[in-house]
Design a protein around this motif. Structure first.
Motif, PDB file in Angstrom:
ATOM      1  N   ASP A 274       0.821  -1.194   0.000  1.00  0.00           N
ATOM      2  CA  ASP A 274       0.000   0.000   0.000  1.00  0.00           C
ATOM      3  C   ASP A 274       0.863   1.255   0.000  1.00  0.00           C
ATOM      4  O   ASP A 274       0.362   2.360  -0.165  1.00  0.00           O
ATOM      5  CB  ASP A 274      -0.915  -0.004   1.227  1.00  0.00           C
ATOM      6  CG  ASP A 274      -2.095   0.940   1.057  1.00  0.00           C
ATOM      7  OD1 ASP A 274      -2.528   1.111  -0.088  1.00  0.00           O
ATOM      8  OD2 ASP A 274      -2.558   1.482   2.060  1.00  0.00           O
ATOM      9  N   ALA A 275       2.152   1.101   0.210  1.00  0.00           N
ATOM     10  CA  ALA A 275       3.079   2.220   0.173  1.00  0.00           C
ATOM     11  C   ALA A 275       4.222   1.827  -0.744  1.00  0.00           C
ATOM     12  O   ALA A 275       5.183   1.208  -0.330  1.00  0.00           O
ATOM     13  CB  ALA A 275       3.588   2.549   1.575  1.00  0.00           C
ATOM     14  N   GLN A 276       4.085   2.168  -2.010  1.00  0.00           N
ATOM     15  CA  GLN A 276       5.050   1.716  -3.008  1.00  0.00           C
ATOM     16  C   GLN A 276       5.987   2.834  -3.436  1.00  0.00           C
ATOM     17  O   GLN A 276       5.681   4.009  -3.291  1.00  0.00           O
ATOM     18  CB  GLN A 276       4.310   1.206  -4.248  1.00  0.00           C
ATOM     19  CG  GLN A 276       3.343   0.070  -3.986  1.00  0.00           C
ATOM     20  CD  GLN A 276       2.659  -0.371  -5.267  1.00  0.00           C
ATOM     21  OE1 GLN A 276       3.305  -0.828  -6.207  1.00  0.00           O
ATOM     22  NE2 GLN A 276       1.352  -0.219  -5.314  1.00  0.00           N
ATOM     23  N   ALA A 277       7.119   2.423  -3.969  1.00  0.00           N
ATOM     24  CA  ALA A 277       8.061   3.349  -4.605  1.00  0.00           C
ATOM     25  C   ALA A 277       8.160   2.927  -6.066  1.00  0.00           C
ATOM     26  O   ALA A 277       8.502   1.787  -6.365  1.00  0.00           O
ATOM     27  CB  ALA A 277       9.420   3.291  -3.924  1.00  0.00           C
ATOM     28  N   ILE A 278       7.862   3.824  -6.965  1.00  0.00           N
ATOM     29  CA  ILE A 278       7.828   3.507  -8.396  1.00  0.00           C
ATOM     30  C   ILE A 278       8.731   4.485  -9.131  1.00  0.00           C
ATOM     31  O   ILE A 278       8.674   5.700  -8.908  1.00  0.00           O
ATOM     32  CB  ILE A 278       6.395   3.609  -8.951  1.00  0.00           C
ATOM     33  CG1 ILE A 278       5.470   2.645  -8.203  1.00  0.00           C
ATOM     34  CG2 ILE A 278       6.359   3.319 -10.449  1.00  0.00           C
ATOM     35  CD1 ILE A 278       4.002   2.858  -8.491  1.00  0.00           C
ATOM     36  N   THR A 279       9.571   3.977 -10.008  1.00  0.00           N
ATOM     37  CA  THR A 279      10.448   4.835 -10.805  1.00  0.00           C
ATOM     38  C   THR A 279      10.148   4.649 -12.286  1.00  0.00           C
ATOM     39  O   THR A 279       9.706   3.585 -12.717  1.00  0.00           O
ATOM     40  CB  THR A 279      11.930   4.512 -10.552  1.00  0.00           C
ATOM     41  OG1 THR A 279      12.172   3.121 -10.854  1.00  0.00           O
ATOM     42  CG2 THR A 279      12.305   4.767  -9.107  1.00  0.00           C
ATOM     43  N   THR A 328      12.192  12.084 -15.566  1.00  0.00           N
ATOM     44  CA  THR A 328      12.427  10.831 -14.856  1.00  0.00           C
ATOM     45  C   THR A 328      12.025  11.051 -13.405  1.00  0.00           C
ATOM     46  O   THR A 328      12.476  12.014 -12.777  1.00  0.00           O
ATOM     47  CB  THR A 328      13.907  10.411 -14.930  1.00  0.00           C
ATOM     48  OG1 THR A 328      14.283  10.272 -16.313  1.00  0.00           O
ATOM     49  CG2 THR A 328      14.133   9.077 -14.230  1.00  0.00           C
ATOM     50  N   VAL A 329      11.162  10.179 -12.881  1.00  0.00           N
ATOM     51  CA  VAL A 329      10.589  10.437 -11.566  1.00  0.00           C
ATOM     52  C   VAL A 329      10.687   9.238 -10.629  1.00  0.00           C
ATOM     53  O   VAL A 329      10.752   8.091 -11.058  1.00  0.00           O
ATOM     54  CB  VAL A 329       9.100  10.843 -11.679  1.00  0.00           C
ATOM     55  CG1 VAL A 329       8.959  12.166 -12.401  1.00  0.00           C
ATOM     56  CG2 VAL A 329       8.287   9.754 -12.376  1.00  0.00           C
ATOM     57  N   LEU A 330      10.730   9.553  -9.337  1.00  0.00           N
ATOM     58  CA  LEU A 330      10.540   8.580  -8.269  1.00  0.00           C
ATOM     59  C   LEU A 330       9.221   8.955  -7.621  1.00  0.00           C
ATOM     60  O   LEU A 330       9.056  10.089  -7.159  1.00  0.00           O
ATOM     61  CB  LEU A 330      11.670   8.651  -7.241  1.00  0.00           C
ATOM     62  CG  LEU A 330      11.386   7.962  -5.893  1.00  0.00           C
ATOM     63  CD1 LEU A 330      11.236   6.464  -6.079  1.00  0.00           C
ATOM     64  CD2 LEU A 330      12.477   8.273  -4.875  1.00  0.00           C
TER      65      LEU A 330
END
Length: 426
Positions: A274-279, A328-330
Motif C-alpha cells: 500500500d506504500a510503493q516506490a515507483i520509478t 524521470t521520476v521517483l
C-alpha cells in the motif's frame, strides 16, 4: 505479552498522522479516544527537550471513547513553514511523512535543526519497523514498564508507553539499560545502534566488533559498539565527517535523524504494497489528477494523485504544472494515491524544429490525389543559390491565390519537422 513477528505492516488510515500545517493527529485505539490523542499525540514527538509543558492527558480519559471505533480518514498535508532550512533533508522528511513515520509541528514547522530526544527517536524507529498500530494498542499502552524512570515516562509521556514497550520487546534497548531517559538528546552513536537493531542486524553487527575504524576519534567509540558503526557505514546509513571524525557523542538534529531513518528504510524488506516506490519516465503532462509512468520494462502504470501531493523538482518544491513529459521520476504512494513525486532527471528540452522559409518556387509535385506533395524553393545566401525541398502536409493552408504557385513565385513557407503546413503567396 507475546513478542510480535517483526515485519512491515500496512498503516491504516486511523494510524496515519496528519502532517504539519493545521493538521491534527488520529491514532488507533489504545485506551483513549482519537480526540485524546489529538491533544497528546504527535505534537509530543516533535517537542523540544526544553519544553516543560504538562503532557499528561489523564484528565481527558472520560472523553467519548466511541471515537476509537470510527475509521477516521486523515488527509496528508505537506506544508512546512521552515522549508528553506530543510533543503538537503526535505526529500527524506517527505518520504517518511508519507508513511506517518516522522512528522512536523502543528504550527506548520519542522524545526530541522533542533536536537532530537531519545523518546522521539524510539517512536520513529518503532514506526519505521511497521509496528505503530501495535505500539498504540490498548495492551501495549497499559504495559507496566520495569525501567527506573517508568513513573516519569507514564506521567509526562503517556502516549509513548506503548512505543517503549514494543521497542523493548524488539531488543532496541540493551540488557544493561535501567532507564529510558526520554528527554536525553539522542547521540549519533545511540541513534546508529537503535537503527541497526531495528533492522534486526544485531548479530551481524556484533560479528564486526573487531573491525578497525579509521576515524580520528575512533577511540571514543566503545568496543562493543564498533560493529554497529561499521555495519551502518557499510550499508550507507551513516557516514563520517569531512575531517575524518565520527563524533559519536554529538546530538542528532531532527533533519539528520530524518536522513538516517530514510536510509534505514531503504534496507528494510518492503512487504507493504500500500506504500510503493515507483520509478520511471513521465509519459505526459499531468491531467485529471492522474499520472502515468513508463517503467524501465516499458510497462505503464497510471495512478491517482493525492490532493496534497508533494513535488520535488530541480532541488525545490514545485507545482503539478511544473512536471513535464519525459521527466524521470521517483513516485511514492500511500493508500493507493501518489503522495510524493521526485524528479530525479528533468526532461531534455526539445530542439525546436519549426521553420519559416522565404524564397522563389523552384518545383512543386502532386500526389495521386492531385494534392501538393513537395515544394522546393531557391534563395541566394552569400552569393550562392541554394535550393531546399520540403514535404507538404496534406492539410496545408495556402494563403493567397493558389493558381500563382508556379516557378519563380515568391512564397513564404512555414512548418515543422521538414513539413510545410502553411504557404503564403507573396
Amino acid at each position: 505479552m507475546n513478542t510480535p513477528v517483526w515485519k512491515k505492516m500496512i498503516i491504516s488510515s486511523m494510524t496515519l498522522m496528519l502532517l504539519a500545517g493545521g493538521g491534527t493527529a488520529a491514532f488507533a485505539n489504545g485506551g483513549k479516544s482519537a480526540d485524546d490523542y489529538r491533544k497528546g499525540g504527535d505534537q509530543h514527538q516533535g517537542q523540544s527537550d526544553d519544553d516543560d509543558r504538562d503532557d499528561d492527558d489523564s484528565d481527558d480519559d472520560d472523553d467519548d471513547k466511541d471515537d476509537d471505533k470510527k475509521d477516521k480518514e486523515v488527509k496528508v498535508t505537506w506544508k512546512f513553514e521552515d522549508e528553506e532550512d530543510l533543503a538537503w533533508a526535505l526529500e527524506y522528511i517527505m518520504r517518511l511523512s508519507a508513511k506517518g513515520v516522522f512528522t512536523g509541528y502543528e504550527d506548520g514547522t519542522f524545526k530541522p535543526n533542533q536536537k532530537i530526544s531519545r523518546i522521539e527517536t524510539l517512536v520513529a524507529a518503532v514506526r519505521l519497523m511497521g509496528l505503530r498500530e501495535q505500539a498504540e494498542s490498548e495492551e501495549e499502552m497499559n504495559t507496566e514498564l520495569n525501567f527506573k524512570d517508568a513513573d516519569k515516562l507514564e506521567k509526562k509521556y503517556p502516549w509513548a508507553v506503548g512505543y517503549v514497550a514494543v521497542a523493548l520487546e524488539n531488543d532496541l534497548f540493551s540488557e544493561t539499560e535501567t532507564e529510558v531517559k526520554p528527554e536525553l538528546n539522542a547521540t549519533r552513536l545511540w541513534a546508529t545502534t537503535i537503527l541497526i537493531k531495528a533492522l534486526k542486524l544485531e548479530e551481524e553487527a556484533k560479528a564486526l566488533n573487531n573491525t578497525k575504524l579509521d576515524f580520528k576519534d575512533a577511540k571514543n567509540i566503545p568496543a562493543g559498539s564498533v560493529g554497529y558503526v561499521a555495519l551502518a557505514i557499510e550499508k550507507g546509513i551513516i557516514t563520517g565527517y569531512n575531517d575524518n571524525t565520527f563524533r559519536p557523542n554529538q546530538p542528532v538534529t531532527r533533519a539528520e535523524l530524518a536522513a538516517l531513518l530514510d536510509r534505514t528504510d531503504s534496507e528494510m524488506p518492503d512487504e507493504d504494497q500500500d506504500a510503493q516506490a515507483i520509478t520511471g519516465t513521465l509519459k505526459a503532462a499531468v491531467t485529471n489528477k492522474k499520472i502515468t509512468i513508463v517503467k524501465a520494462d516499458k510497462t505503464e502504470v497510471t495512478l491517482d494523485i493525492d490532493p496534497n501531493v508533494f513535488i520535488f523538482r530541480e532541488d525545490k518544491k514545485a507545482a503539478l504544472s511544473a512536471l513535464e513529459a519525459g521527466d524521470t521520476v521517483l513516485v511514492r504512494t500511500y493508500q493507493n494515491k501518489v503522495v510524493f513525486i521526485e524528479v530525479t532527471k528533468v526532461a531534455e528540452e526539445e530542439v525546436s524544429t519549426a521553420f519559416t522559409e522565404v524564397g522563389l518556387v523552384n518545383t512543386v509535385t502532386v500526389n495521386a490525389e492531385g494534392k501538393l506533395s513537395t515544394i522546393s524553393v531557391t534563395k541566394v545566401v552569400n552569393d550562392q543559390t541554394l535550393t531546399t525541398i520540403y514535404n507538404v502536409d496534406p492539410k496545408v493552408k495556402i494563403v493567397g491565390n493558389a493558381s500563382l504557385l508556379v516557378k519563380d513565385q515568391l512564397v513564404e513557407l512555414k512548418g515543422e519537422n521538414g513539413t510545410v503546413t502553411t504557404i503564403t503567396i507573396k
